[in-house]
Each structure stands twice: as structure tokens, then as C-alpha cells.
Scaffold this active site. Structure first.
Site, mmCIF file in Angstrom:
data_model
loop_
_atom_site.group_PDB
_atom_site.id
_atom_site.type_symbol
_atom_site.label_atom_id
_atom_site.label_comp_id
_atom_site.label_asym_id
_atom_site.label_seq_id
_atom_site.Cartn_x
_atom_site.Cartn_y
_atom_site.Cartn_z
ATOM 1 N N ASN A 192 -7.129 -2.754 10.459
ATOM 2 C CA ASN A 192 -5.964 -2.846 11.339
ATOM 3 C C ASN A 192 -4.713 -3.253 10.559
ATOM 4 O O ASN A 192 -3.595 -2.925 10.951
ATOM 5 C CB ASN A 192 -6.233 -3.847 12.468
ATOM 6 N N HIS A 222 -6.770 -7.883 -0.637
ATOM 7 C CA HIS A 222 -5.909 -6.743 -0.336
ATOM 8 C C HIS A 222 -4.750 -6.688 -1.313
ATOM 9 O O HIS A 222 -4.169 -7.720 -1.676
ATOM 10 C CB HIS A 222 -5.375 -6.839 1.101
#
Length: 271
Positions: A192, A222
């Protein structure tokens, strides 16, 4: 502030615990919504003595000021537009659903007509304020690599079709690489963050997504790179997985709580 929560997972529990402690001032949870009486939200509602509801009409009867969606893409499709039309503020956590341009357009129009806010928290990443500012000047490239331990990718239909032995991995394995538009729907509960990055920046078609299972990782890690007229931005985030759900970063849970805290705030720092 009267709050209702769609979903009965770790994020819903976190919200209730912090609200009960008084961390959000005069806020209370007036309902937990689930698909049916068999949903785990019902058990959570019973444990905290909160009303449980299983449809839109019952949810609206509790008169929430804000509804937090913490369930699924289907919940966004089912509840989003009618809640916003009724003037109820909505915080969407399963924002990968908004990869659907038609659905996103409906929610944006409903928010405008109902005079309600549609909010998508940053989730497990940062830098969206810088990306939004840079996008006004012009951004040429946005990439995000979502890398997590193999366990985080279990139970996903797309990964199972790839035939990847997640338990037997000894080196990083790329599960997807391409436009966010194509990748986000393949991982409904895991990427998401790529959706909110796309919406804050240059869109789903131009934002590039890479999804990796890495057995060497302990944290969800990330990497975001932004290239544009105002300069270059590189961000690395190492997120502790939620204790109850390795697919979700703990930071994402608190990002949702921060969004709720800001829902009625007259003062905001950062965009």
C-alpha cells in the site's frame, strides 16, 4: 470525536488501546465493523465492550465523525463512497484499492459533495511532504523497492503462482518489477505504501515498483528514490514488522493513529 473502525486486526486493537488510554483526548470508539458475525472484529468488539456492526446502515446509526478503514480493498469499495457522501471523514489504510482510477474519482467527488475529508496516511514510509513539493516543480522519476523477509510474502496468490519456495530462499528474490499500476493489485496487503507514494507524486503509471523477498532481512526495508528539478532524494527505511502481522510495518500502524490524531487538529506541522 466519535470514531468507528472497519476491521478487527492489529491496527484496530492499537487504536482502541491508545484511545482508551486517553492519548487522543476526548475520543471514543463507537463501533467496530466487520463483514459478518464470524469476523474477528466481533471478538475484538466484545473484548472491549464496543458495539459490533456488519453493514453500512448500522455503522451510520452510531453517528461516527471519522471512520478508519483497516480491513481490505473490498471494504474501501463498499464503505468509502457512501460514508463520504454522508459527511463522515474517512481514513483509508488499504489505499492500494485507489489504484482503480474510477473508484478514486468516486471517493474524491463524494468527499467534496459531503464536505468530508478523505485521508490516506503515509503508512510505513516517509518523504511524502518532500515529494509533493518537488512534484509542483517537476519530478522525472520515482522508484520504490519494497523488500521484506520471505514470511511477509506468504499466502499471496500471485507469489504462489510464481512457485517461489519462500522457506528455501538463500538470497534475495525479485517477485515483481514494473509500474506501480501493475504491481499494487498483486499484493493487496503488502505494498500500500507504493500506492500512497504514487498518489502523492507522479501517478501509478510513472512510479516504478520493485518487490523483493530477502531472507537476510529482519526488518521490512524500503528504498525510495526521487529525481526532479528541485534535486534528488534518496530514502531508506528499516521498519520493525508489527508484532501481530509480519506483512505490516509497525510504523504503518502508528501512521494511521497519527492521521486520526490530526483529523480534528487546528495545527499541523509538515504537509
Amino acid at each position: 470525536m466519535r470514531v468507528a473502525i472497519i476491521g478487527g486486526g492489529s491496527i484496530a486493537r492499537l487504536f482502541i488501546e491508545h484511545i482508551r488510554r486517553g492519548d487522543l483526548g476526548r475520543t471514543r470508539v463507537v463501533a467496530i465493523a466487520g463483514r459478518s458475525g464470524r469476523s474477528r472484529g466481533r471478538a475484538l468488539a466484545q473484548s472491549f465492550r464496543i458495539p459490533f456492526v456488519a453493514d453500512l446502515k448500522a455503522l451510520l446509526s452510531k453517528k461516527p465523525d471519522v471512520v478508519v478503514e483497516a480491513a481490505s480493498h473490498d471494504a474501501v469499495r463498499e464503505y468509502g463512497e457512501p460514508l463520504l457522501k454522508k459527511g463522515v471523514a474517512l481514513i483509508v489504510l488499504s489505499c492500494g484499492a485507489l489504484c482503480d482510477d474510477v473508484l478514486r474519482g468516486k471517493l474524491e467527488r463524494a468527499a467534496a459533495r459531503g464536505g468530508a475529508s478523505l485521508s490516506v496516511p503515509s503508512g510505513g514510509i516517509g518523504g511524502l511532504d518532500a515529494l509533493k513539493a518537488a512534484s509542483i516543480a517537476g519530478v522525472d522519476e520515482v522508484t520504490i523497492a519494497v523488500t521484506k523477509p520471505p514470511a511477509a510474502w506468504k499466502g499471496i496468490a500471485y507469489v504462489e503462482k510464481l512457485g517461489v519456495d519462500l522457506d528455501g530462499l538463500h538470497e534475495p528474490r525479485v517477485l515483481f518489477e514494473g509500474p506501480a499500476r501493475a504491481g499494487v493489485p498483486l499484493f493487496p496487503a503488502n505494498v500500500n505504501i507504493a500506492a500512497v507514494l504514487s498518489m502523492a507524486g507522479i501517478g501509478f503509471d510513472r512510479t516504478k515498483l520493485k518487490v523483493v523477498a530477502d531472507p537476510a532481512l529482519r526488518h521490512n526495508t524500503h528504498y525510495i528514490d526521487i529525481r526532479g528539478k528541485t534535486g534528488n532524494i534518496s530514502i531508506k527505511l528499516e521498519n520493525v514488522p508489527s508484532p501481530d502481522n509480519p506483512k505490516t510495518a509497525w510504523l504503518a500502524c502508528y501512521s494511521a493513529l497519527a492521521a486520526l490524531k490530526n483529523a480534528r487538529s487546528a495545527v499541523r506541522y509538515g504537509t
